[in-house]
Design an enzyme around this catalytic site. Structure first.
Site, short mmCIF file in Angstrom:
data_model
loop_
_atom_site.label_atom_id
_atom_site.label_comp_id
_atom_site.label_asym_id
_atom_site.label_seq_id
_atom_site.Cartn_x
_atom_site.Cartn_y
_atom_site.Cartn_z
N SER A 104 11.22 -6.36 -0.86
CA SER A 104 12.04 -7.34 0.04
C SER A 104 12.67 -8.40 -0.59
O SER A 104 12.51 -8.72 -1.71
CB SER A 104 10.73 -8.01 0.98
OG SER A 104 10.25 -6.74 1.92
N ASN A 145 -1.75 -1.11 1.69
CA ASN A 145 -0.39 -1.38 0.93
C ASN A 145 -0.77 -1.93 -0.55
O ASN A 145 -1.57 -2.88 -0.63
CB ASN A 145 0.22 -2.69 1.76
CG ASN A 145 1.65 -2.88 1.52
OD1 ASN A 145 2.11 -2.35 0.06
ND2 ASN A 145 2.22 -3.93 2.09
N SER A 178 12.34 -7.04 8.95
CA SER A 178 12.04 -6.64 7.47
C SER A 178 12.19 -5.02 7.78
O SER A 178 12.54 -4.35 6.87
CB SER A 178 10.67 -6.88 7.16
OG SER A 178 10.39 -6.36 5.69
N CYS A 197 8.14 -5.50 -3.98
CA CYS A 197 7.52 -4.19 -4.25
C CYS A 197 8.29 -3.16 -5.08
O CYS A 197 8.26 -2.12 -5.34
CB CYS A 197 7.26 -3.48 -2.84
SG CYS A 197 6.35 -4.53 -1.73
N LYS A 216 10.02 6.17 9.43
CA LYS A 216 11.25 5.36 10.25
C LYS A 216 12.54 5.56 9.64
O LYS A 216 13.56 5.35 10.22
CB LYS A 216 10.73 3.96 10.71
CG LYS A 216 9.65 3.91 11.57
CD LYS A 216 9.37 2.52 11.84
CE LYS A 216 8.18 2.17 12.97
NZ LYS A 216 7.86 0.86 13.09
N ASP A 235 -5.87 -1.65 20.68
CA ASP A 235 -6.31 -0.18 20.57
C ASP A 235 -6.36 0.42 19.19
O ASP A 235 -5.26 0.21 18.55
CB ASP A 235 -5.29 0.52 21.50
CG ASP A 235 -5.45 2.10 21.66
OD1 ASP A 235 -6.31 2.81 20.93
OD2 ASP A 235 -4.52 2.63 22.53
N HIS A 259 8.64 4.05 -0.66
CA HIS A 259 7.66 2.89 -0.68
C HIS A 259 7.07 2.66 0.75
O HIS A 259 7.79 3.04 1.60
CB HIS A 259 8.62 1.64 -0.87
CG HIS A 259 7.93 0.53 -0.63
ND1 HIS A 259 6.74 0.10 -1.15
CD2 HIS A 259 8.17 -0.54 0.28
CE1 HIS A 259 6.26 -1.09 -0.66
NE2 HIS A 259 7.22 -1.36 0.10
N GLU A 308 3.63 -8.63 -7.50
CA GLU A 308 3.93 -9.80 -7.08
C GLU A 308 2.76 -10.54 -6.63
O GLU A 308 2.72 -11.11 -5.76
CB GLU A 308 4.78 -9.51 -5.61
CG GLU A 308 4.03 -8.54 -4.36
CD GLU A 308 4.97 -8.48 -3.43
OE1 GLU A 308 5.03 -9.26 -2.59
OE2 GLU A 308 5.61 -7.36 -3.06
N THR A 313 -2.05 -4.38 7.65
CA THR A 313 -1.08 -3.74 6.29
C THR A 313 -1.44 -4.24 5.09
O THR A 313 -0.53 -4.33 4.18
CB THR A 313 0.35 -3.71 6.76
OG1 THR A 313 0.87 -5.26 6.86
CG2 THR A 313 0.83 -3.17 7.87
#
Length: 389
Positions: free
Chosen positions: A313, A280, A206, A116, A247, A34, A238, A84, A157
């Protein structure tokens, strides 16, 4: 001894993304998903895609070339490339970028890595150097290609591009406040062992680590500085995908006055306008969000304090702040950045998949044709030869 109280910050700022993109509705349909899952669920509308003739070095050089004057190139004493997506396990990409840009020869050139986060470490190093040498400048570039594989969970992403920042005394855009709070935790939420083509990701873990890291550094920043959300005109995050920062921010805002919540969330949306169209950038994602905020918000003015949350990360996280200087709006590049985004070529899913699967054979001498300002022109004797405009 030189004065270490000199105001230091971001004097010039620009981003570059490759000239191709995929529409996320097209990708969703091709993957039997979707479209709302991509547009709303992760907050992405377009995804930058690069041909094999474009890499982190061409991205970095194209971004920096927009902002460097001949005088800047004479004054830059250090080139820091954060990535990276390194193209060499030994030679720093910054060395190549330094040469392509024609920066004066007596400058340090180094590459930095921590997922990152590394561009933030580079920014801190640049700040300290310029504070001690206020007549000199440092070029910091965040450049990456985010790839997870076709039809993988991380495919929506993906992205790529670069952000270039010129750090100087008496900056024209932002003064860095040197109030950084960092957090390091040895956690495997995202990793890519040497030789592995794509990252290994524990997606849900993550996300939770990112949210917890913001909570920890924010609380510690507030404890050390007696700070509150109301002190900030905006906070940039970020953004591996644009919903991620939201979030992290929303739970911390729950107890804030409604006016503070509405203001910061409106500013957050201004800070993801460009990211929604690119995807990203890994090391560059925070700084693309910063540019988006500065160029799309109508509620910023000189003297405003902006918070920045950096995350890599593995993990290293950092919260720091910057203050807008008088006349900052005259030094932004909104027209040029929008023109870059609007001039890109939309790829069909078939063309995207074909471009994605193309690889360079470094054991075979090959010449390429790409009319971009900077591109890989030839592979010769196992190294890349770059075309420059």
């Amino acid at each position: 001894m030189k004065n270490i109280e000199t105001t230091v910050g971001i004097d010039k700022l620009a981003f570059f993304v490759p000239h191709y993109y995929v529409d996320m509705t097209d990708l969703a349909i091709a993957r039997n998903v979707d479209p709302a899952k991509f547009h709303i669920g992760i907050g992405q509308d377009q995804m930058a895609v690069n041909p094999i003739t474009q890499d982190i070095i061409t991205f970095a050089t194209s971004a920096a070339d927009q902002i460097l004057s001949p005088e800047d190139k004479k004054a830059v004493d250090m080139v820091i490339v954060a990535t990276e997506s390194s193209v060499d396990e030994s030679k720093a990409s910054a060395v190549v970028v330094h040469g392509l840009l024609g920066i004066q020869p007596f400058a340090r050139s180094v590459e930095m890595k921590e997922a990152c986060y590394a561009a933030t470490a580079g920014l801190s190093l640049a700040h300290d150097f310029v504070a001690l040498h206020p007549d000199r400048k440092v070029l910091v570039i965040a450049t990456d290609i985010a790839k997870y594989g076709l039809k993988s969970g991380g495919e929506p992403t993906q992205g790529g591009g670069a952000v270039a920042m010129l750090i100087s005394s008496h900056p024209a855009i932002l003064a860095l406040n040197a109030d950084n709070v960092a957090l390091t935790q040895d956690i495997y939420d995202f990793w890519r062992p040497t030789g592995q083509a794509y990252p290994s990701v524990d997606g849900k873990f993550s996300n939770s680590v990112y949210i917890d890291a913001f909570s920890q550094v924010w609380d510690e920043y507030c404890r050390r500085n007696d700070a509150h959300f109301a002190d900030f005109s905006a906070i940039a995050f970020h953004t591996p995908y644009t919903k991620m920062g939201k979030k992290a921010l929303l739970p911390k805002l729950e107890t804030e006055p409604e006016a503070v919540q509405k203001h910061l969330m409106a500013q957050f949306e201004s800070g993801i306008v460009y990211n929604r169209r690119v995807g990203n950038l890994y090391t560059g994602s925070l700084y693309l969000s910063l540019i988006s905020l500065l160029e799309n918000s109508e509620q910023l003015s000189a003297g405003d304090k902006i918070g920045l949350f950096s995350y890599g990360s593995g993990t290293v996280a950092e919260f720091f702040t910057a203050t807008l200087v008088p006349g900052f709006e005259k030094h932004l590049r909104k027209t040029e950045h929008e023109a870059l985004l609007n001039s890109r070529v939309k790829l069909s899913i078939e063309a995207y998949e074909s471009m994605f699967e193309e690889k360079i054979d470094f054991n075979h001498n090959t010449k390429f044709a790409d009319d971009a300002a900077y591109s890989i022109e030839e592979i010769k004797d196992n190294h890349r030869i770059y075309r420059q405009k």
